[in-house]
Design a protein around this motif. Sequence first.
Motif, PDB file in Angstrom:
ATOM      1  N   ILE A  96       0.893  -1.320  -0.089  1.00 47.62           N
ATOM      2  CA  ILE A  96       0.037   0.123   0.113  1.00 47.62           C
ATOM      3  C   ILE A  96       0.851   1.176   0.013  1.00 47.62           C
ATOM      4  CG2 ILE A  96      -1.507   1.334   1.441  1.00 47.62           C
ATOM      5  CD1 ILE A  96      -2.899  -1.472   2.374  1.00 47.62           C
ATOM      6  N   VAL A  97       1.674   1.246   0.655  1.00 47.16           N
ATOM      7  CA  VAL A  97       2.917   2.196   0.826  1.00 47.16           C
ATOM      8  C   VAL A  97       3.408   2.588  -0.405  1.00 47.16           C
ATOM      9  CG1 VAL A  97       4.853   3.044   2.072  1.00 47.16           C
ATOM     10  CG2 VAL A  97       3.393   2.141   3.271  1.00 47.16           C
ATOM     11  N   GLY A  98       3.941   1.582  -1.330  1.00 45.70           N
ATOM     12  CA  GLY A  98       4.767   1.632  -2.535  1.00 45.70           C
ATOM     13  C   GLY A  98       3.740   2.194  -3.353  1.00 45.70           C
ATOM     14  N   VAL A  99       2.522   1.748  -3.601  1.00 45.99           N
ATOM     15  CA  VAL A  99       1.431   2.238  -4.509  1.00 45.99           C
ATOM     16  C   VAL A  99       1.103   3.779  -4.184  1.00 45.99           C
ATOM     17  CG1 VAL A  99      -0.944   1.888  -5.557  1.00 45.99           C
ATOM     18  CG2 VAL A  99       0.411   0.136  -4.967  1.00 45.99           C
ATOM     19  N   THR A 100       1.057   4.003  -2.895  1.00 43.92           N
ATOM     20  CA  THR A 100       0.876   5.246  -2.440  1.00 43.92           C
ATOM     21  C   THR A 100       1.894   6.482  -3.237  1.00 43.92           C
ATOM     22  OG1 THR A 100      -0.396   4.590  -0.582  1.00 43.92           O
ATOM     23  CG2 THR A 100       0.242   7.021  -0.786  1.00 43.92           C
ATOM     24  N   CYS A 101       3.227   5.908  -2.904  1.00 38.84           N
ATOM     25  CA  CYS A 101       4.368   6.809  -3.342  1.00 38.84           C
ATOM     26  C   CYS A 101       4.266   7.040  -4.862  1.00 38.84           C
ATOM     27  CB  CYS A 101       5.424   6.065  -2.674  1.00 38.84           C
ATOM     28  SG  CYS A 101       5.908   6.332  -1.122  1.00 38.84           S
ATOM     29  N   ASN A 102       3.808   5.966  -5.529  1.00 36.68           N
ATOM     30  CA  ASN A 102       3.878   6.065  -6.996  1.00 36.68           C
ATOM     31  C   ASN A 102       2.889   7.300  -7.492  1.00 36.68           C
ATOM     32  OD1 ASN A 102       5.613   4.335  -8.009  1.00 36.68           O
ATOM     33  ND2 ASN A 102       4.344   2.697  -7.849  1.00 36.68           N
ATOM     34  N   HIS A 103       1.761   7.431  -6.511  1.00 35.53           N
ATOM     35  CA  HIS A 103       0.752   8.568  -6.750  1.00 35.53           C
ATOM     36  C   HIS A 103       1.394   9.985  -6.345  1.00 35.53           C
ATOM     37  CE1 HIS A 103      -2.660   6.109  -8.046  1.00 35.53           C
ATOM     38  NE2 HIS A 103      -2.363   5.132  -7.429  1.00 35.53           N
ATOM     39  N   LEU A 104       2.236   9.760  -5.269  1.00 36.60           N
ATOM     40  CA  LEU A 104       2.773  11.105  -4.858  1.00 36.60           C
ATOM     41  C   LEU A 104       4.017  11.504  -5.344  1.00 36.60           C
ATOM     42  CD1 LEU A 104       1.888  10.371  -1.074  1.00 36.60           C
ATOM     43  CD2 LEU A 104       0.617  11.533  -2.428  1.00 36.60           C
ATOM     44  N   PHE A 105       4.766  10.888  -5.828  1.00 37.73           N
ATOM     45  CA  PHE A 105       5.981  11.195  -6.351  1.00 37.73           C
ATOM     46  C   PHE A 105       6.339  10.706  -7.865  1.00 37.73           C
ATOM     47  CE2 PHE A 105       6.515  10.390  -1.761  1.00 37.73           C
ATOM     48  CZ  PHE A 105       6.833  11.630  -1.488  1.00 37.73           C
ATOM     49  N   ASN A 107       9.378  11.283  -9.353  1.00 42.36           N
ATOM     50  CA  ASN A 107      10.770  10.951  -9.255  1.00 42.36           C
ATOM     51  C   ASN A 107      10.942   9.682  -8.387  1.00 42.36           C
ATOM     52  OD1 ASN A 107      13.530  10.810  -9.412  1.00 42.36           O
ATOM     53  ND2 ASN A 107      13.846  13.012  -9.024  1.00 42.36           N
ATOM     54  N   PRO A 108      11.474   8.514  -8.986  1.00 42.84           N
ATOM     55  CA  PRO A 108      11.724   7.230  -8.291  1.00 42.84           C
ATOM     56  C   PRO A 108      12.841   7.692  -7.267  1.00 42.84           C
ATOM     57  CG  PRO A 108      12.584   7.269 -10.541  1.00 42.84           C
ATOM     58  CD  PRO A 108      11.717   8.394 -10.343  1.00 42.84           C
ATOM     59  N   VAL A 109      14.002   8.697  -7.579  1.00 38.98           N
ATOM     60  CA  VAL A 109      14.968   8.656  -6.732  1.00 38.98           C
ATOM     61  C   VAL A 109      14.523   9.192  -5.367  1.00 38.98           C
ATOM     62  CG1 VAL A 109      16.884  10.444  -6.400  1.00 38.98           C
ATOM     63  CG2 VAL A 109      16.645   9.562  -8.470  1.00 38.98           C
ATOM     64  N   LEU A 110      13.319   9.975  -5.262  1.00 40.85           N
ATOM     65  CA  LEU A 110      12.599  10.214  -3.662  1.00 40.85           C
ATOM     66  C   LEU A 110      11.828   9.116  -3.524  1.00 40.85           C
ATOM     67  CD1 LEU A 110      12.384  12.107  -1.663  1.00 40.85           C
ATOM     68  CD2 LEU A 110      10.666  13.522  -2.971  1.00 40.85           C
ATOM     69  N   ALA A 111      10.967   8.699  -4.352  1.00 37.43           N
ATOM     70  CA  ALA A 111      10.074   7.683  -4.213  1.00 37.43           C
ATOM     71  C   ALA A 111      10.658   6.517  -3.526  1.00 37.43           C
ATOM     72  CB  ALA A 111       8.939   7.115  -5.459  1.00 37.43           C
ATOM     73  N   LEU A 112      11.482   5.845  -3.797  1.00 34.59           N
ATOM     74  CA  LEU A 112      11.913   4.609  -3.389  1.00 34.59           C
ATOM     75  C   LEU A 112      12.539   4.712  -2.017  1.00 34.59           C
ATOM     76  CD1 LEU A 112      14.195   3.724  -6.690  1.00 34.59           C
ATOM     77  CD2 LEU A 112      12.371   2.109  -5.577  1.00 34.59           C
ATOM     78  N   PRO A 113      13.495   5.781  -1.645  1.00 32.73           N
ATOM     79  CA  PRO A 113      13.491   5.640  -0.145  1.00 32.73           C
ATOM     80  C   PRO A 113      12.416   5.998   0.663  1.00 32.73           C
ATOM     81  CG  PRO A 113      14.797   7.528  -1.277  1.00 32.73           C
ATOM     82  CD  PRO A 113      14.167   6.573  -2.434  1.00 32.73           C
ATOM     83  N   VAL A 114      11.547   6.963   0.116  1.00 34.28           N
ATOM     84  CA  VAL A 114      10.417   7.227   1.089  1.00 34.28           C
ATOM     85  C   VAL A 114       9.297   6.008   1.382  1.00 34.28           C
ATOM     86  CG1 VAL A 114       8.170   8.565   1.145  1.00 34.28           C
ATOM     87  CG2 VAL A 114      10.345   9.741   0.232  1.00 34.28           C
ATOM     88  N   ALA A 115       9.474   5.420   0.008  1.00 34.09           N
ATOM     89  CA  ALA A 115       8.490   3.964   0.225  1.00 34.09           C
ATOM     90  C   ALA A 115       8.978   3.021   1.420  1.00 34.09           C
ATOM     91  CB  ALA A 115       8.540   3.225  -1.178  1.00 34.09           C
ATOM     92  N   ALA A 116      10.533   2.617   1.274  1.00 32.61           N
ATOM     93  CA  ALA A 116      10.999   1.564   2.196  1.00 32.61           C
ATOM     94  C   ALA A 116      10.955   2.306   3.595  1.00 32.61           C
ATOM     95  CB  ALA A 116      12.361   1.259   1.547  1.00 32.61           C
ATOM     96  N   PRO A 132      11.598  -8.553   4.701  1.00 36.03           N
ATOM     97  CA  PRO A 132      11.433  -8.588   3.192  1.00 36.03           C
ATOM     98  C   PRO A 132      10.219  -7.607   2.866  1.00 36.03           C
ATOM     99  CG  PRO A 132      11.692 -10.951   4.101  1.00 36.03           C
ATOM    100  CD  PRO A 132      11.614 -10.125   5.249  1.00 36.03           C
ATOM    101  N   ALA A 133       9.631  -7.336   3.561  1.00 34.33           N
ATOM    102  CA  ALA A 133       8.405  -6.366   3.240  1.00 34.33           C
ATOM    103  C   ALA A 133       8.778  -5.147   2.808  1.00 34.33           C
ATOM    104  CB  ALA A 133       7.350  -6.328   4.461  1.00 34.33           C
ATOM    105  N   ALA A 134      10.033  -4.783   3.173  1.00 29.32           N
ATOM    106  CA  ALA A 134      10.499  -3.457   2.740  1.00 29.32           C
ATOM    107  C   ALA A 134      10.580  -3.587   1.248  1.00 29.32           C
ATOM    108  CB  ALA A 134      11.814  -3.008   3.689  1.00 29.32           C
ATOM    109  N   ALA A 135      11.427  -4.582   0.976  1.00 26.67           N
ATOM    110  CA  ALA A 135      11.314  -4.698  -0.673  1.00 26.67           C
ATOM    111  C   ALA A 135      10.195  -4.630  -1.472  1.00 26.67           C
ATOM    112  CB  ALA A 135      12.081  -6.148  -0.801  1.00 26.67           C
ATOM    113  N   VAL A 136       8.989  -5.115  -0.772  1.00 26.36           N
ATOM    114  CA  VAL A 136       7.616  -5.064  -1.463  1.00 26.36           C
ATOM    115  C   VAL A 136       7.304  -3.605  -1.805  1.00 26.36           C
ATOM    116  CG1 VAL A 136       5.238  -5.548  -1.098  1.00 26.36           C
ATOM    117  CG2 VAL A 136       6.838  -7.233  -0.294  1.00 26.36           C
ATOM    118  N   ALA A 137       7.704  -2.517  -1.146  1.00 25.97           N
ATOM    119  CA  ALA A 137       7.302  -1.111  -1.227  1.00 25.97           C
ATOM    120  C   ALA A 137       8.087  -0.890  -2.553  1.00 25.97           C
ATOM    121  CB  ALA A 137       7.617  -0.475  -0.065  1.00 25.97           C
ATOM    122  N   LEU A 138       9.704  -1.194  -2.378  1.00 22.73           N
ATOM    123  CA  LEU A 138      10.441  -0.840  -3.533  1.00 22.73           C
ATOM    124  C   LEU A 138       9.976  -1.417  -4.870  1.00 22.73           C
ATOM    125  CD1 LEU A 138      13.835  -1.343  -1.805  1.00 22.73           C
ATOM    126  CD2 LEU A 138      12.723   0.926  -2.093  1.00 22.73           C
TER     127      LEU A 138
END
Length: 234
Positions: A96-105, A107-116, A132-138
């Motif tokens: 859910i966090v990973g998908v939300t970050c895709n909607h908010l950002f 730029n993946p350079v910011l989205a990746l660390p924010v998501a994890a 391993p769940a942190a990888a799911v967000a990435l």
Amino acid sequence: MNNKNPTVGETLVKWFRYFGQDQSRVSWVERFRSSFGAFLGLLCTVLFGQFVGGFVGVDEWFMASLGASSLLIFVLPSSPMAQPWAVIGGNVLSAIVGVTCNHLFDNPVLALPVAASTAILGMFLLRCLHPPAAAVALIAVMGHTLSYRYAFFPVMIDSVILCAVAALYNSFTGKPYPTKPSIEVTPIAKSEVDKNAELNARLNAILDEYHEVLDVDHAELVKIIKLASKPKEK
């Protein structure tokens, strides 16, 4: 005075230990038990995910991070991070966090660390830490996933199947899963009850000052301390 120079092998072992080569020895029986359990769990998850994916017309029916989840579940079944709530809750939350970050950002350079990092914080709050769940967000960010359906399938469905297989296999091979507090069925002397209460209180106080996450169940830790403090039988 003996100034014997260390051999090449001893020097290599010494330097190798600086990289954390201090894991406990495990019997070959346990190695094969864990490895075959991971194979069986992932096989069932892949087959089920492929079937459901084909049925509903979804191409993404498996996530690579389940390989790491299977290691925790089958190799360390008593770990708090391998319990079903940690696996399912941690994976779904991170998706859910990973998908939300895709909607908010954009730029993946910011989205990746924010998501994890946000996923990790969320797992702390919900008490479902699962590495391993942190990888799911990435994975969600890198795959540009925009549908929250992803959190339900494949993430939640696959996690449930893997945990279900683990519960059957681990329990059948003598490793209770999920773990639960032991229940005393025999009367305990009052002195023993007081001793257990004191041990738990001291352990909790130490853990409060430790300020680190321990990958071991509280009950297992108490059990190990008791075994270590037992007088050796002659």
